[in-house]
Design an enzyme around this catalytic site. Structure first.
Site, PDB file in Angstrom:
ATOM      1  N   SER A 205      44.875 -17.324 118.957  1.00  0.00           N
ATOM      2  CA  SER A 205      43.162 -17.305 118.315  1.00  0.00           C
ATOM      3  C   SER A 205      43.111 -17.081 116.712  1.00  0.00           C
ATOM      4  O   SER A 205      44.175 -16.667 116.625  1.00  0.00           O
ATOM      5  CB  SER A 205      42.084 -16.671 118.740  1.00  0.00           C
ATOM      6  OG  SER A 205      41.162 -17.215 118.728  1.00  0.00           O
ATOM      7  N   ASN A 206      42.295 -16.617 116.466  1.00  0.00           N
ATOM      8  CA  ASN A 206      42.528 -15.748 115.150  1.00  0.00           C
ATOM      9  C   ASN A 206      41.308 -14.870 114.257  1.00  0.00           C
ATOM     10  O   ASN A 206      40.482 -14.096 116.037  1.00  0.00           O
ATOM     11  CB  ASN A 206      42.125 -16.978 113.835  1.00  0.00           C
ATOM     12  CG  ASN A 206      41.280 -17.747 114.366  1.00  0.00           C
ATOM     13  OD1 ASN A 206      39.445 -17.043 114.316  1.00  0.00           O
ATOM     14  ND2 ASN A 206      40.694 -18.210 114.826  1.00  0.00           N
TER      15      ASN A 206
END
Ligand code: PMT
Length: 389
Positions: A205-206
């Site tokens: 993810s980020n």
């Protein structure tokens, strides 16, 4: 000069209303303050009278100008009624049309835009009656600035802290100066990160918090649009009057965006979509060993590029680790966009997770303009005014 009636309710956050009154005055507004009985346990009328230079209303029958009923007088003259902090008691009264003190009688007589910035104990905020009242008030046109999460008094924590002054003032100014450029338009926004499973407990993810997407949703609503948000997993609080579709992966976001495309006039890609996903996510948990392992990644669909193929006005964001606009400009061409908002994410004070942002909007015709560094809501309004023209 816009005239604001600032209603202050009983809450530990009442002390912050003094600064709020000053900030509204600095922004060019005339402020008149009305305190509830409980507010006076925390702050005094003289504080606000000295700060604003105007009489402060307290009792239902106060009449600073003899012969003029103040609740009607103030309601007729105000351009905005802002209640900050708004308590559960006042919110529940307002939702039920009860006028039993000066503030609630002003609210009943007032026909303009009303804004509520609640602050209270998280359990009181989550109480079904408080939530039902807030939904009711928002449905009837009130603008809600949700309280933030954090430590509150008595050693508790949760959603109940009065939102920041910058957000309250920014929203008040937006309401006062609102353009109806998006009236009757349907806006689709992708927001937040995506999560791409590696196994049943891990994912790629980020750092996207969804705050920019939420600000865009609020701004579009203020400008008269109907708003749908396709939201990846985050703690962001989206406006209640936006239709939010929750998704997890890029593929889910892609499917939801395509399903909503026919019912939108303008699409904005604020989401930080993972470009790649593990090709073969494992069931269960990958166990540790001393051997190196590698992940095989396959590309995800380019959601905004597919939305742009419809010919509808489509605007992307480019999160870039520098001020160089070259890559963002190339993305306009590659994705077929009307415009892109370059977001320099190497600057920790803006972009990912921050409450502030600054963008450079680059249109396909080459016109470029840089926004002020401001709250994400103000930047969202700035952006929408330029792309709605
Ligand atoms: O959520 P916040 O914490 O508030 O932070 C805001 C933000 C920094 C995430 C936001 O302002 C932002 O810049 N969003 C775009 C982030 C990004 O992934 O940029 P990109 O350059 O990788 O993608 C360019 C555009 O294509 C974006 O509109 C993106 O939504 C879209 N895209 C990208 C990949 C993909 N597979 N599908 C897409 O639709």
């Amino acid at each position: 000069m816009p005239k604001i009636v600032l209603g202050v309710c009983g809450s530990i956050a009442a002390y912050r209303a003094a600064d709020l009154a000053r900030d509204l005055m600095r922004a060019g507004c005339e402020v008149r303050v009305c305190l509830t009985d409980s507010a006076q346990k925390f702050v005094t009328p003289i504080l606000f009278e000295t700060l604003t230079g105007n009489p402060c209303l307290i009792d239902t029958f106060d009449e600073p100008e003899r012969g003029r009923m103040a609740h009607l007088d103030w309601a007729r003259q105000a351009d905005l009624l802002l209640i900050a902090p708004a308590s559960a008691n006042t919110i529940n009264k307002l939702a039920n049309g009860i006028g039993e003190d000066m503030l609630t009688t002003i609210a009943l007589a007032f026909e303009g835009p009303m804004m509520l910035a609640p602050a209270m104990n998280p359990a009181m905020y989550q109480h079904p009656e408080t939530q039902a009242s807030l939904n009711n008030l928002v449905e009837h046109g009130a603008t809600l600035i949700e309280p933030t999460e954090g430590d509150v008094v008595a050693g508790e924590s949760g959603q109940g802290k009065l939102a920041g002054n910058a957000e309250i003032v920014g929203t008040a100014l937006a309401l006062l100066n609102r353009s109806n450029l998006l009236a009757g338009k349907r806006v689709l926004i992708t927001s937040g990160p995506t999560q791409e499973p590696i196994d049943s407990v891990r994912f790629l993810s980020n750092r996207s918090s969804g705050k920019m997407g939420s600000a865009l949703a609020q701004a579009a609503l203020l400008m008269g649009a109907e708003v749908k948000v396709i939201a990846g997993p985050s703690m962001a609080i989206y406006p209640r009057n936006a239709h939010v579709i929750e998704v997890r992966t890029a593929e889910e976001m892609h499917k939801a965006a395509l399903a909503e495309l026919s019912s939108c006039d303008l699409a904005i890609g604020a989401a930080a979509v993972a470009d790649y996903r593990p090709s073969n996510p494992q069931e269960g948990k990958i166990r540790r060993s001393d051997d190196a392992i590698s992940l095989d990644l396959v590309p995800n669909p380019d959601i905004i590029a597919e939305l742009a193929k419809s010919g509808k006005r489509t605007v992307g964001f480019a999160a870039e680790p520098s001020t160089d606009l070259t890559v963002a400009i190339a993305k306009i061409q590659r994705k077929g966009l009307y415009a892109i908002a370059h977001n320099d994410v190497s600057n920790r004070g803006i972009g990912f997770e921050s409450d502030k942002n600054q963008i450079t909007l680059i249109r396909a015709d080459g016109v470029q303009e840089t926004s002020p560094l401001a709250s994400k809501l103000l930047v969202a309004l700035w952006l929408l005014e330029r792309i709605a023209e």
